[in-house]
Write a protein that holds these residues in place. Structure first.
Motif, PDB file in Angstrom:
ATOM      1  N   ARG A  52       0.855  -1.192   0.000  1.00 38.07           N
ATOM      2  CA  ARG A  52       0.000   0.000   0.000  1.00 38.07           C
ATOM      3  C   ARG A  52       0.886   1.234   0.000  1.00 38.07           C
ATOM      4  O   ARG A  52       1.842   1.334   0.783  1.00 38.07           O
ATOM      5  N   THR A  57      -2.224   8.491  -5.360  1.00 38.01           N
ATOM      6  CA  THR A  57      -3.368   7.664  -5.738  1.00 38.01           C
ATOM      7  C   THR A  57      -3.002   6.720  -6.876  1.00 38.01           C
ATOM      8  O   THR A  57      -2.127   6.995  -7.684  1.00 38.01           O
ATOM      9  N   ASP A  64      -9.935   1.500  -7.225  1.00 41.14           N
ATOM     10  CA  ASP A  64      -8.936   1.887  -6.233  1.00 41.14           C
ATOM     11  C   ASP A  64      -8.380   0.621  -5.578  1.00 41.14           C
ATOM     12  O   ASP A  64      -9.120  -0.093  -4.896  1.00 41.14           O
ATOM     13  N   ARG A  67      -9.151   0.502  -1.711  1.00 35.56           N
ATOM     14  CA  ARG A  67     -10.544   0.306  -1.304  1.00 35.56           C
ATOM     15  C   ARG A  67     -11.202  -0.897  -1.981  1.00 35.56           C
ATOM     16  O   ARG A  67     -12.170  -1.457  -1.445  1.00 35.56           O
ATOM     17  N   GLN A  68     -10.694  -1.276  -3.147  1.00 31.54           N
ATOM     18  CA  GLN A  68     -11.318  -2.375  -3.909  1.00 31.54           C
ATOM     19  C   GLN A  68     -10.271  -3.395  -4.357  1.00 31.54           C
ATOM     20  O   GLN A  68     -10.170  -3.729  -5.532  1.00 31.54           O
TER      21      GLN A  68
END
Length: 309
Positions: A52, A57, A64, A67-68
């Protein structure tokens, strides 16, 4: 496409990736190059949801990875030549079946795909053999098949031909080119720069995690002033011949051994040779050296180090 904006990754006080902006569109093989420690593998692991980012971004086809992650993993796959990415105590076929199950691929699709991939990487004969009995090259070929098991939209290739015999590496390059022609987005890192020149339409060069340059391989070489070099050996080099050669073009230089060199964007081989002969020179040899992507990367990295210093 895959896009990153101001991507940054820190490991304690160490900054591995520092503000990278990348675009990896479908239908193209994009290269990511740099010296060892430049941040290439860290960047790929972020795109593959294995790490991560600290900030910035990432978007993978509008998704994403933070988040996904599960949705992203269905659309991508990773082939890393320096890491074993299959299970040694399973057979080749069992490995592909196992990974296919992880991607929820229907049986009616998975069974024929396994056969097709084993044939593609030349392992049909070893499909029922445990991987622990494979050679390094065979294991890498199976890793390539595993990386294609989910028919990914985006393929991340980190030194994919490392350890492969030349014929298998050549076949893999054909596969990669074909995937791009089908509309898939491919990101490639490789120390085999001839491979990059053959496959990549666009290349990013990074150093210490920072962007150094971008463009086609030819554009990168032009940016660093890397052009074709002509080396003419003159057996009877005299002050008169030296003067004529130096007056021919400001880029002409004299090298040891009676060698006259010219690095120039235009092909002036014939004109320079004629000048030397008309000045009384006798030619002992002629060598033409084409510019290399390796030279360009080294020049860009060296400039970066000088700026930091």
């Amino acid at each position: 496409m895959i896009e990153t904006v101001n991507l940054r990754k820190e490991f304690g006080e160490k900054v591995a990736v520092d503000g990278l902006n990348l675009s990896i569109p479908g239908g193209r093989v994009t290269g990511l190059l740099g010296l060892n420690g430049a941040g290439k593998t860290t960047t790929i692991k972020i795109l593959a949801t294995l790490l991560r980012q600290t900030s910035g971004t990432v978007s993978v086809g509008g998704l994403d990875p933070v988040r996904q992650p599960h949705a992203v993993r269905k659309r991508i796959n990773l082939i890393a030549g320096g890491e074993r990415m299959v299970y040694a105590r399973m057979t080749g076929r069992e490995n592909l079946w196992y990974f296919g199950q992880l991607y929820d691929i229907p049986t009616k699709v998975l069974k024929p795909r396994i056969g097709q991939l084993l044939e593609l990487v030349g392992l049909t004969h070893a499909a029922g053999t445990r991987v622990e009995q494979y050679s390094r090259g065979m294991t890498q070929r199976l890793s390539i098949a595993r990386g294609l098991i989910n028919d990914p939209d985006y393929l991340l290739l980190d030194e994919p031909t490392l350890g492969l015999d030349a014929p298998i590496a050549r076949d893999l390059r054909k596969v990669v080119a074909g995937l791009a022609e089908q509309g898939k987005g491919v990101l490639l890192t490789s120390h085999y720069l001839a491979e990059v020149e053959q496959l990549c339409e666009h290349v990013y060069v990074i150093g210490d995690g920072r962007h150094l340059a971008a463009g086609s391989p030819a554009e990168l070489m032009a940016q660093t002033g890397r052009h074709r070099t002509v080396r003419i050996t003159v057996t009877n080099l005299s002050p008169q011949i030296e003067a004529a050669a130096l007056a021919f073009d400001s880029r002409v230089r004299l090298a040891p051994g009676g060698v006259v060199e010219l690095n120039h964007p235009d092909d002036l081989t014939g004109a320079l040779t004629t000048t030397i002969i008309e000045s009384g020179g006798a030619l002992g040899g002629l060598e033409i050296v084409e510019p290399s992507l390796e030279d360009a990367i080294l020049a860009l990295s060296d400039r970066s180090l000088k700026v930091v210093a």
